[in-house]
Design a protein around this motif. Structure first.
Motif, PDB file in Angstrom:
ATOM      1  N   LEU A 207      66.238 -28.967 -20.086  1.00  0.00           N
ATOM      2  CA  LEU A 207      65.673 -28.223 -18.964  1.00  0.00           C
ATOM      3  C   LEU A 207      66.589 -27.090 -18.520  1.00  0.00           C
ATOM      4  CD1 LEU A 207      64.127 -30.970 -16.646  1.00  0.00           C
ATOM      5  CD2 LEU A 207      62.955 -29.482 -18.265  1.00  0.00           C
ATOM      6  N   ALA A 208      67.897 -27.356 -18.477  1.00  0.00           N
ATOM      7  CA  ALA A 208      68.841 -26.315 -18.050  1.00  0.00           C
ATOM      8  C   ALA A 208      68.743 -25.096 -18.960  1.00  0.00           C
ATOM      9  CB  ALA A 208      70.261 -26.866 -18.048  1.00  0.00           C
ATOM     10  N   LYS A 209      68.664 -25.328 -20.256  1.00  0.00           N
ATOM     11  CA  LYS A 209      68.558 -24.223 -21.210  1.00  0.00           C
ATOM     12  C   LYS A 209      67.251 -23.467 -21.015  1.00  0.00           C
ATOM     13  CE  LYS A 209      68.821 -23.245 -26.182  1.00  0.00           C
ATOM     14  NZ  LYS A 209      68.994 -23.850 -27.532  1.00  0.00           N
ATOM     15  N   SER A 210      66.157 -24.190 -20.822  1.00  0.00           N
ATOM     16  CA  SER A 210      64.855 -23.550 -20.623  1.00  0.00           C
ATOM     17  C   SER A 210      64.824 -22.738 -19.333  1.00  0.00           C
ATOM     18  CB  SER A 210      63.742 -24.604 -20.589  1.00  0.00           C
ATOM     19  OG  SER A 210      63.556 -25.197 -21.849  1.00  0.00           O
ATOM     20  N   ILE A 211      65.353 -23.325 -18.247  1.00  0.00           N
ATOM     21  CA  ILE A 211      65.333 -22.639 -16.965  1.00  0.00           C
ATOM     22  C   ILE A 211      66.165 -21.365 -17.007  1.00  0.00           C
ATOM     23  CG2 ILE A 211      66.092 -22.830 -14.553  1.00  0.00           C
ATOM     24  CD1 ILE A 211      65.311 -25.845 -14.769  1.00  0.00           C
ATOM     25  N   GLU A 212      67.354 -21.427 -17.619  1.00  0.00           N
ATOM     26  CA  GLU A 212      68.204 -20.239 -17.710  1.00  0.00           C
ATOM     27  C   GLU A 212      67.537 -19.139 -18.529  1.00  0.00           C
ATOM     28  OE1 GLU A 212      71.247 -19.616 -16.150  1.00  0.00           O
ATOM     29  OE2 GLU A 212      70.566 -21.381 -15.051  1.00  0.00           O
ATOM     30  N   ALA A 213      66.807 -19.524 -19.585  1.00  0.00           N
ATOM     31  CA  ALA A 213      66.160 -18.540 -20.467  1.00  0.00           C
ATOM     32  C   ALA A 213      64.803 -18.093 -19.935  1.00  0.00           C
ATOM     33  CB  ALA A 213      65.989 -19.133 -21.863  1.00  0.00           C
ATOM     34  N   LEU A 250      54.886 -34.547  -5.630  1.00  0.00           N
ATOM     35  CA  LEU A 250      55.185 -34.197  -7.010  1.00  0.00           C
ATOM     36  C   LEU A 250      53.911 -33.796  -7.751  1.00  0.00           C
ATOM     37  CD1 LEU A 250      57.568 -33.976  -8.884  1.00  0.00           C
ATOM     38  CD2 LEU A 250      57.285 -36.375  -9.500  1.00  0.00           C
ATOM     39  N   LYS A 251      52.828 -34.535  -7.507  1.00  0.00           N
ATOM     40  CA  LYS A 251      51.542 -34.181  -8.115  1.00  0.00           C
ATOM     41  C   LYS A 251      51.126 -32.771  -7.695  1.00  0.00           C
ATOM     42  CE  LYS A 251      47.828 -34.788  -6.091  1.00  0.00           C
ATOM     43  NZ  LYS A 251      46.685 -35.265  -5.295  1.00  0.00           N
ATOM     44  N   ASP A 252      51.231 -32.471  -6.412  1.00  0.00           N
ATOM     45  CA  ASP A 252      50.842 -31.152  -5.910  1.00  0.00           C
ATOM     46  C   ASP A 252      51.698 -30.049  -6.516  1.00  0.00           C
ATOM     47  OD1 ASP A 252      48.952 -32.419  -4.378  1.00  0.00           O
ATOM     48  OD2 ASP A 252      50.085 -32.279  -2.493  1.00  0.00           O
ATOM     49  N   LEU A 253      52.979 -30.322  -6.680  1.00  0.00           N
ATOM     50  CA  LEU A 253      53.875 -29.327  -7.268  1.00  0.00           C
ATOM     51  C   LEU A 253      53.505 -29.059  -8.725  1.00  0.00           C
ATOM     52  CD1 LEU A 253      56.369 -27.583  -6.666  1.00  0.00           C
ATOM     53  CD2 LEU A 253      57.782 -29.490  -7.452  1.00  0.00           C
ATOM     54  N   PHE A 254      53.224 -30.111  -9.475  1.00  0.00           N
ATOM     55  CA  PHE A 254      52.799 -29.953 -10.867  1.00  0.00           C
ATOM     56  C   PHE A 254      51.528 -29.103 -10.940  1.00  0.00           C
ATOM     57  CE2 PHE A 254      54.839 -33.765 -13.287  1.00  0.00           C
ATOM     58  CZ  PHE A 254      56.074 -33.429 -12.781  1.00  0.00           C
ATOM     59  N   HIS A 255      50.567 -29.419 -10.092  1.00  0.00           N
ATOM     60  CA  HIS A 255      49.300 -28.681 -10.130  1.00  0.00           C
ATOM     61  C   HIS A 255      49.465 -27.235  -9.665  1.00  0.00           C
ATOM     62  CE1 HIS A 255      46.358 -31.561 -11.526  1.00  0.00           C
ATOM     63  NE2 HIS A 255      46.891 -32.496 -10.748  1.00  0.00           N
ATOM     64  N   VAL A 271      59.702 -25.179 -12.304  1.00  0.00           N
ATOM     65  CA  VAL A 271      60.670 -24.414 -11.520  1.00  0.00           C
ATOM     66  C   VAL A 271      60.052 -23.121 -10.999  1.00  0.00           C
ATOM     67  CG1 VAL A 271      61.699 -23.057 -13.409  1.00  0.00           C
ATOM     68  CG2 VAL A 271      63.099 -23.716 -11.439  1.00  0.00           C
ATOM     69  N   GLU A 272      59.060 -22.583 -11.705  1.00  0.00           N
ATOM     70  CA  GLU A 272      58.420 -21.356 -11.247  1.00  0.00           C
ATOM     71  C   GLU A 272      57.610 -21.600  -9.976  1.00  0.00           C
ATOM     72  OE1 GLU A 272      59.122 -18.512 -12.332  1.00  0.00           O
ATOM     73  OE2 GLU A 272      60.248 -19.075 -14.126  1.00  0.00           O
ATOM     74  N   ALA A 273      56.978 -22.763  -9.857  1.00  0.00           N
ATOM     75  CA  ALA A 273      56.270 -23.108  -8.623  1.00  0.00           C
ATOM     76  C   ALA A 273      57.260 -23.339  -7.488  1.00  0.00           C
ATOM     77  CB  ALA A 273      55.414 -24.361  -8.847  1.00  0.00           C
ATOM     78  N   ILE A 274      58.399 -23.944  -7.819  1.00  0.00           N
ATOM     79  CA  ILE A 274      59.434 -24.159  -6.795  1.00  0.00           C
ATOM     80  C   ILE A 274      59.960 -22.824  -6.276  1.00  0.00           C
ATOM     81  CG2 ILE A 274      61.765 -25.089  -6.408  1.00  0.00           C
ATOM     82  CD1 ILE A 274      61.049 -27.240  -8.538  1.00  0.00           C
ATOM     83  N   LYS A 275      60.239 -21.894  -7.184  1.00  0.00           N
ATOM     84  CA  LYS A 275      60.791 -20.606  -6.783  1.00  0.00           C
ATOM     85  C   LYS A 275      59.762 -19.743  -6.069  1.00  0.00           C
ATOM     86  CE  LYS A 275      62.440 -19.444 -10.874  1.00  0.00           C
ATOM     87  NZ  LYS A 275      63.187 -18.695 -11.929  1.00  0.00           N
ATOM     88  N   ALA A 276      58.477 -19.985  -6.354  1.00  0.00           N
ATOM     89  CA  ALA A 276      57.434 -19.204  -5.681  1.00  0.00           C
ATOM     90  C   ALA A 276      57.467 -19.478  -4.178  1.00  0.00           C
ATOM     91  CB  ALA A 276      56.064 -19.528  -6.255  1.00  0.00           C
TER      92      ALA A 276
END
Length: 281
Positions: A207-213, A250-255, A271-276
């Motif tokens: 995940l760390a590699k994916s998030i950084e990229a 968690l369900k709401d965040l995934f959706h 992470v994109e939903a979190i950053k939004a």
């Protein structure tokens, strides 16, 4: 050897004072209720203004530091505040201390009281440089200086606590769903260990590699499928009569990530939903 003053004698502060005393330091202490100093082989100060040049602070928040020191002259003093607060309040505190002639080192200690001063203890520090007092600070645990920004130490501290609390809370919920913590423990322990190790379950480095990229491959395990899985966990929890606050969130965040177009991407795309965050609307 440096004289050390400890301000705040709750569980953390008292343990810090004990450790410094055991290592042979000349220790003075102050607490709003002086009775907390009973049994400590340390000098009890009448006021924080009498503190020495190195001051370790362990209080409920940074407002407590303001209330304790008031308008005291801090010239020549290094205040190492290990209390909790927001990163922005730590930055404000650094300016407050500087205006009174002192230097502020902010910090977050990453063990409970029994771990202070043991080989597993480490402390995040930021703000004023720590080299002058590194030896004394090392008594509490390994010194992890993360930068000059006074808010950085708290960002590291709170990030680690969030991982800690959310992981353990999910174990509590899973144990209630399972009906036994002991039966679940060996499997949960193996999973947690595997998340950081090499192997197919090493999701932390993956995940760390994916998030950084900013790249979230989901060919083998897409987020849409995992969002449906979270729905099932919510339903199972409800059927078991459990509180569903955390799995619902968690369900709401995934959706939300799926609605942002990441249904075909991997788990890291959440992470994109979190950053939004507040930009949603």
């Amino acid at each position: 050897m440096t004289n050390v003053t400890v301000i705040g004698l709750g569980a953390m502060g008292r343990k810090m004072a004990d450790v410094y005393i055991e290592r042979g330091y000349d220790v003075s202490v102050w607490n709003r209720t002086p009775e907390r100093a009973a049994g400590l082989k340390a000098k009890l100060l009448d006021s924080p203004a009498q503190a020495g040049d190195l001051v370790i602070i362990s209080q409920v928040d940074y407002q407590a530091m303001y209330d304790s020191f008031g308008e005291a002259d801090l010239t020549g003093k290094t205040l190492v505040n290990l209390s909790s607060d927001t990163p922005e309040r730590l930055r404000e505190a650094a300016r407050w201390v500087a205006d009174r002639g002192g230097r502020l080192v902010t910090g977050g200690i990453m063990v409970p009281p029994p771990g202070i001063g043991t080989p597993v203890s480490y402390v995040f520090y930021s703000g004023a440089p720590v080299e002058e007092h590194r030896e004394a600070l090392s008594v509490l645990g390994d010194v992890q200086y993360v930068g000059e920004d006074p808010g950085l130490a708290m960002l590291y501290y709170q990030s680690m606590l969030y991982i800690f609390w959310s992981t353990l809370t999910s174990f509590m919920h899973a144990s209630a769903l399972m009906g036994s913590a002991e039966r679940l423990l060996p499997y949960a322990g193996a999973m947690v260990r595997g998340l950081a190790e090499d192997g197919p379950m090493a999701f932390l480095p993956i995940l760390a590699k994916s998030i950084e990229a900013g790249i979230y491959p989901g060919e083998e395990n897409n987020l849409h499928m995992q969002a449906v899985g979270m729905e099932h966990i919510v339903e199972a929890s409800r059927d078991a009569g459990l509180d569903t606050t955390v799995p619902e969130a968690l369900k709401d965040l995934f959706h939300q990530a799926v609605r942002l177009g990441h249904g075909g991407d991997g788990l890291a795309s959440v992470v994109e939903a979190i950053k939004a965050g507040s930009r949603r609307g």
